[in-house]
Design an enzyme around this catalytic site. Structure first.
Site, PDB file in Angstrom:
ATOM      1  N   ASP A  53       0.764  -1.337  -0.072  1.00  0.00           N
ATOM      2  CA  ASP A  53       0.113   0.093  -0.012  1.00  0.00           C
ATOM      3  C   ASP A  53       1.019   1.246   0.036  1.00  0.00           C
ATOM      4  OD1 ASP A  53      -2.361   1.557   0.254  1.00  0.00           O
ATOM      5  OD2 ASP A  53      -3.305   0.133   1.489  1.00  0.00           O
ATOM      6  N   ASP A  76     -10.997   1.794  -3.264  1.00  0.00           N
ATOM      7  CA  ASP A  76     -11.630   1.594  -1.821  1.00  0.00           C
ATOM      8  C   ASP A  76     -13.015   1.963  -1.542  1.00  0.00           C
ATOM      9  OD1 ASP A  76      -9.289   0.987  -0.543  1.00  0.00           O
ATOM     10  OD2 ASP A  76      -9.147   2.844   0.429  1.00  0.00           O
TER      11      ASP A  76
END
Ligand code: GLA
Length: 699
Positions: free
Chosen positions: A442, A500
């Site tokens: 990430d 997301d």
């Protein structure tokens, strides 16, 4: 240079240059395929223009900006405070099969430029600039590509975006002056890969001239379309280093990121097919080939930071029960990481949450028959971490200036070898100690201060080192969802977390944007909870699953939170995905639009494919219009079987008709030309539903 017209050809396109004495080769054509036999010389066809230099300076592969070329520059160089103008007067062009290499030197300026153009499905342009002078050479700009656009281009298609709203498509007419898409956040960003599609007059998804470019680069970049006063549009693209960053000592060189250029006469889908092939060729799968993409269950939205060994084992058992093949423990597993305020940088297991260690957990996950994956965010550090306390100077900073945090974190300076060594040590240890098959890598913030090209190259370097040490481990690139999805990092990774935002309505357009540049097998697409956490909208499980189905499929919820029938339905969708993923992940992708707000996509080949017809909003028309499927025009007879209608909620049952009943039972035969031109008859679809069909060319 002995080649009069150095040229490269793909199935659909040609790139034609013209030798120019000892100078940089001139551009003759980049567009639909042409025959260069009997080509007339450019000089003989250019009339003088008033108020112009006496000696003509046409567009060249590397034109002399500052000495007669007034279009966009291929480079901007300095020696100290003085402009350094390269006018190449010693050029060698070598054609080796489908690769053209042009080495251009200007001994007086002390500059050597090596440009390589490789043609396969599309064109890949690589550029290296070397300082052959006696003192430092500063690069303020070096284009990866400077391309003349074919005459008759009409529209630009690009994508913008933010966290939770990636890849918003924007279409606009060709600019009268200039158009610019510039990324300055240090990552490729939520607008998707750094790239643009340029469409010819009347071009669609299926037909017409389309020229598209994407940079294989994950950092700051500039893509511009500019019109010169001759009326021609030029497309230029390159990485943007920090001021003063790209300074070459004598003998040193600077490599620009590759530019992938797709030129198709089969519209946007044709260009995307070329991109998919080019990106697939850059990818490095463990063992050299892509295995069927394992179905994921990722822990993030199931429990966020709130987990421990018991909860994760229970989640993993539920994942295995519904058919997941890879379980990924997301953020929150490491020391001090109870929330997003602390812990980044200290990559050791939290002994409170996981007293028996991650080894025990990983063993329990693998004993369930799943691979074990782990979330990391290596380039980041929380000020509240042992790493930061020991090495506060390792975070990117400007002396005497504030260090703005984002999500309470700072960015490590990946240009520093000791930082990369530390991170290699941490991740290598995890990969050696634990049976980790997969890392979710990430990057949850923009860069401030900026890290420049050194930051990107440092990350690539670390990834390459880890890949070399652990070639069996797959890696997912994530940056707050889709903030770093691009062909540059694709060389080291195997999947992108698209967003997301898992709301299936939002995902429809987003995933289409993704597929413009990158192939479906690397598009992370999950079944999320309802209501969706990012938007609060509720959607039927079938709709959520069908929208996620075309990509690298997964689950982003706790199956134990579902009612029993929903859990069974989820397991059924996972089984359905496994049945069809070989078709979804190896061939071509066609996108298209229908009447009344419908969109569709087909994946596979013309011989065998899955077709998804997606309706997000309820229909406005009384009856559905037939859906033209232009990709089947030359397909002969096609057998279509209706596999599922997903979603659509409860309420009135949708009407059927004998044809659709037949399609749902044995299937029905159609002429490809009928499907392409008259269109596929459709049953009525409610809002938030997906019709899934299987197509096969009749034997
Ligand atoms: C980012 C990712 C999420 C999740 C969180 C964890 O936002 O996109 O999927 O991994 O970080 O902090």
């Amino acid at each position: 240079m002995s080649l009069p017209f150095p040229s490269l050809h793909t199935a659909e396109a040609s790139l034609v240059l013209e030798a120019s004495g000892h100078g940089s080769p001139l551009w003759r054509h980049l567009g639909a395929r042409v025959d260069v036999a009997d080509l007339f010389p450019l000089a003989g066809s250019r009339t003088p223009a008033s108020f112009s230099l006496d000696a003509d300076v046409p567009a060249a592969l590397s034109p002399p900006a500052g000495l007669g070329w007034f279009g966009p520059p291929a480079m901007a160089l300095r020696r100290g405070a003085r402009a350094c103008v390269a006018v190449f007067d010693d050029v060698t062009a070598m054609l080796d099969g489908q690769t053209l290499r042009v080495v251009s030197r200007d001994a007086a300026a002390g500059v050597e430029l090596e440009q390589t153009i490789a043609a396969d499905q599309g064109f890949t342009l690589s550029t290296v600039l070397r300082n052959i002078g006696g003192d430092a050479l500063a690069i303020d700009w070096l284009a990866s590509a400077l391309l003349p656009l074919p005459a008759g281009m009409a529209r630009l298609v690009s994508w913008r975006g933010r966290h939770n709203a990636e890849l918003v498509e924007c279409t606009e007419p060709m600019p009268q002056q200039a158009w610019l898409r510039e990324g300055r956040r240090g990552i490729s960003g939520h607008g998707g890969p750094p790239g643009v599609f340029v469409l010819g007059e009347g071009a669609t998804h299926h037909a017409g001239l389309c020229l598209a470019l994407q940079l294989a680069w994950s950092g700051d970049n500039r893509i511009a379309v500019e019109r010169d006063d001759e009326g021609c549009w030029y497309l230029s693209a390159g990485a943007v280093p920090q001021p003063g960053e790209a300074v070459l000592a004598p003998g040193e060189c600077w490599t620009a990121p590759d530019a992938l250029v797709a030129v198709s006469t089969a519209g946007r889908n044709g260009a995307s097919a070329q991109f998919h092939a080019m990106v697939r060729a850059r990818m490095d799968w463990p063992g050299g080939v892509m295995r069927p993409r394992p179905v994921h269950l990722n822990s993030w939205e199931a429990c966020y930071f709130d987990h421990d060994a018991d909860r994760i084992v229970a989640l993993a058992e539920a994942a295995a029960d519904v058919g997941a093949e890879r379980f990924i423990l997301d953020d929150g597993w490491f020391k001090g990481r109870g929330d997003d305020r602390a812990g980044l940088g200290d990559w050791t297991c939290d002994p409170v949450k996981y007293p028996a260690g991650l080894g025990d957990l990983a063993a329990r996950v693998t004993a369930l028959g799943m691979e074990f994956g782990l979330w990391v965010e290596p380039e980041m550090v929380n000020p509240d971490s042992d790493l930061y306390r020991a090495h506060p100077d390792w975070a990117l900073h400007l002396p005497g200036r504030a260090q703005p945090t984002a999500r309470n974190q700072l960015v490590l300076d990946m240009g520093r070898a000791e930082v990369r060594d530390y991170l290699f040590g941490c991740i290598d240890r995890l990969l050696r100690d634990l049976p980790i098959a997969y890392l979710k890598w990430d990057h949850n913030r923009d860069l401030a201060p900026a890290g420049g090209a050194a930051q990107v190259r440092g990350t690539y370097d670390l990834l390459a080192r880890l890949r070399a040490a652990h070639p069996q481990v797959e890696i997912e690139s994530c940056a707050g969802g889709g903030g770093r999805s691009d062909a540059g990092i694709a060389a080291f990774t195997h999947r992108f977390w698209t967003s997301d935002n898992i709301d299936a309505v939002s995902r429809v357009a987003m995933q289409r944007g993704f597929l413009a540049f990158l192939p479906p097998e690397v598009m992370g697409s999950h079944v999320g909870a309802s209501p969706a956490h990012a938007t609060g909208r509720a959607q039927a499980l079938g709709f959520r699953a069908a929208v996620a189905l075309p990509g690298h499929f997964g689950v982003e919820l706790d199956p134990r939170a579902l009612a029993e029938d929903d859990r069974a339905e989820l397991a059924d969708w996972i089984a359905f995905h496994k049945q069809w993923r070989h078709l979804l992940h190896s061939g071509q992708t066609w996108l298209g639009d229908g009447a009344d707000g419908l969109v569709w996509q087909a994946q596979g080949s013309r011989e065998e494919f899955l077709l998804f017809v997606v309706r997000t909003a309820p229909p406005l028309d009384r009856r559905p219009q037939p859906l033209p499927l232009p990709f089947l025009d030359a397909a002969g007879a096609v057998d279509l079987r209706l596999l599922r209608i997903a979603g659509g909620g409860h309420g009135h049952a949708a009407h059927s008709a004998p044809l659709f009943d037949a399609m749902a039972q044995g299937g029905a035969r159609f002429a490809g030309s009928w499907l392409a031109r008259a269109g596929l008859p459709l049953p009525p679809l409610k809002g938030e539903s997906v019709l899934i069909l299987h197509g096969r060319a009749a034997a």
